[in-house]
Scaffold this motif. Structure first.
Motif, short mmCIF file in Angstrom:
data_model
loop_
_atom_site.label_atom_id
_atom_site.label_comp_id
_atom_site.label_asym_id
_atom_site.label_seq_id
_atom_site.Cartn_x
_atom_site.Cartn_y
_atom_site.Cartn_z
N GLU A 82 43.89 38.66 36.64
CA GLU A 82 42.82 39.65 36.61
C GLU A 82 43.16 40.81 35.69
OE1 GLU A 82 39.00 41.08 37.99
OE2 GLU A 82 40.01 39.14 38.05
N HIS A 83 44.18 41.58 36.04
CA HIS A 83 44.58 42.72 35.21
C HIS A 83 45.90 42.37 34.51
CE1 HIS A 83 41.39 45.20 36.69
NE2 HIS A 83 41.80 45.09 37.95
N ASN A 84 45.93 42.67 33.23
CA ASN A 84 47.06 42.34 32.37
C ASN A 84 47.50 43.64 31.69
OD1 ASN A 84 48.83 41.12 30.53
ND2 ASN A 84 47.18 40.44 29.17
N ILE A 85 48.37 44.37 32.37
CA ILE A 85 48.74 45.71 31.92
C ILE A 85 50.12 45.66 31.25
CG2 ILE A 85 49.19 48.08 32.64
CD1 ILE A 85 47.35 47.50 35.07
N VAL A 86 50.17 46.12 30.01
CA VAL A 86 51.42 46.10 29.24
C VAL A 86 51.66 47.49 28.66
CG1 VAL A 86 52.71 45.06 27.35
CG2 VAL A 86 51.02 43.69 28.62
N SER A 130 42.07 33.09 43.52
CA SER A 130 42.74 34.32 43.94
C SER A 130 43.19 35.11 42.70
CB SER A 130 43.95 34.01 44.82
OG SER A 130 43.54 33.34 45.99
N ARG A 131 43.06 36.42 42.81
CA ARG A 131 43.35 37.29 41.67
C ARG A 131 44.77 37.84 41.74
NH1 ARG A 131 38.51 41.50 41.89
NH2 ARG A 131 39.34 41.63 44.02
N TYR A 132 45.43 37.81 40.59
CA TYR A 132 46.77 38.36 40.46
C TYR A 132 46.82 39.25 39.23
CZ TYR A 132 47.85 34.80 43.92
OH TYR A 132 47.84 34.03 45.05
N HIS A 133 47.76 40.17 39.23
CA HIS A 133 47.86 41.14 38.15
C HIS A 133 49.28 41.16 37.60
CE1 HIS A 133 44.15 42.35 40.03
NE2 HIS A 133 44.77 42.83 41.10
N ASP A 154 49.77 40.68 43.91
CA ASP A 154 48.79 39.87 44.62
C ASP A 154 47.64 40.79 45.03
OD1 ASP A 154 47.29 38.51 46.54
OD2 ASP A 154 49.03 37.46 47.35
N ASP A 155 46.46 40.56 44.48
CA ASP A 155 45.32 41.45 44.74
C ASP A 155 44.92 41.45 46.21
OD1 ASP A 155 43.04 43.02 43.25
OD2 ASP A 155 42.02 41.75 44.72
N GLY A 201 47.45 43.20 48.25
CA GLY A 201 47.59 44.60 47.86
C GLY A 201 49.01 45.03 47.61
N GLY A 202 49.84 44.13 47.12
CA GLY A 202 51.24 44.48 46.88
C GLY A 202 51.91 43.55 45.89
N LYS A 203 53.18 43.84 45.62
CA LYS A 203 53.96 43.07 44.65
C LYS A 203 54.43 41.76 45.27
CE LYS A 203 56.00 47.33 42.77
NZ LYS A 203 57.29 48.05 42.55
N LEU A 204 54.50 40.74 44.44
CA LEU A 204 55.12 39.49 44.85
C LEU A 204 56.62 39.53 44.62
CD1 LEU A 204 52.53 36.84 43.58
CD2 LEU A 204 53.12 37.36 45.95
#
Length: 206
Positions: free
Chosen positions: A36-40, A78-81, A114-115, A118-121
């Motif tokens: 979903e979100h790809n933040i660099v 499922s959405r992941y960032h 993991d959207d 609501g937290g980091k994997l």
């Protein structure tokens, strides 16, 4: 520590396989994954010795484009960032054949979110280190044959492939993503030297 790693990479000669040749094929299974979100960001990226310069914007854009290119193929439920920080880079300049042929390299820290949860994997960022893809004459180095932009694009594509390998390993070992019951278990390719240097425990401890 990053400067130490970058300095060592300049002197290392390893073979690597092109990482974007499989983009026309079906992506390796990752269950219900969808990016979903790809933040660099690259505001703290360290330029290694004997490297051509690159701006923060160039580094971030190249990595972002490569991640989108590879992971945009997934259409799970499922959405992941991704939260990615460019830590260091070497864009090799022309060296002296047989004496000094610098090798291009890229170091990233990767966090997967993991959207739904609501937290980091991964509690701690996974550090990914990749090298340039060599042709038939690795002793020469790409400083003679490619522009800085071409080197950065290739490194970013190698990094995206490395992140894919990391996600496959985590899926197989930790079950990060809800599996597709109709898909075979994903294999983790580990047949080239790039995969070895991607192992962040080794690189980070240098």
């Amino acid at each position: 520590m990053i400067r130490w790693v970058l300095g060592l990479i300049v002197l290392v000669t390893l073979s690597a396989c092109a990482s974007n040749r499989d983009l026309d094929e079906a992506p390796v299974p990752l269950g219900d994954f969808r990016l979903e979100h790809n933040i660099v960001i690259a505001d703290k990226a360290q330029r290694g010795p004997l490297s051509r310069p690159a701006t923060e914007q160039q580094l971030a854009a190249a990595v972002k484009d490569a991640m989108s290119e590879r992971f945009g193929r997934y259409s799970g439920d499922s959405r992941y960032h991704f939260g990615i920080s460019v830590e260091g880079y070497v864009l090799a300049q022309p060296g002296i054949p047989l004496v000094l042929a610098p090798k291009s390299a890229l170091i990233l820290n990767v966090t997967v979110w993991d959207d739904a949860a609501g937290g980091k994997l991964n509690d701690e960022p996974e550090q990914i280190t990749v090298l340039e893809t060599f042709g038939t004459a690795p002793i020469i180095g790409t400083g003679y044959t490619k522009t800085a932009e071409e080197q950065l694009k290739e490194l970013s594509q190698n990094a995206a492939k490395a992140v894919e390998r990391y996600l496959v390993r985590q899926q197989n070992q930790e079950g990060w993503f809800t599996p597709d019951e109709n898909a075979p278990e994903a294999d983790v390719p580990d047949t080239d030297e790039t995969a070895r240097i991607e192992n962040t425990d080794t690189a980070a401890d240098i």
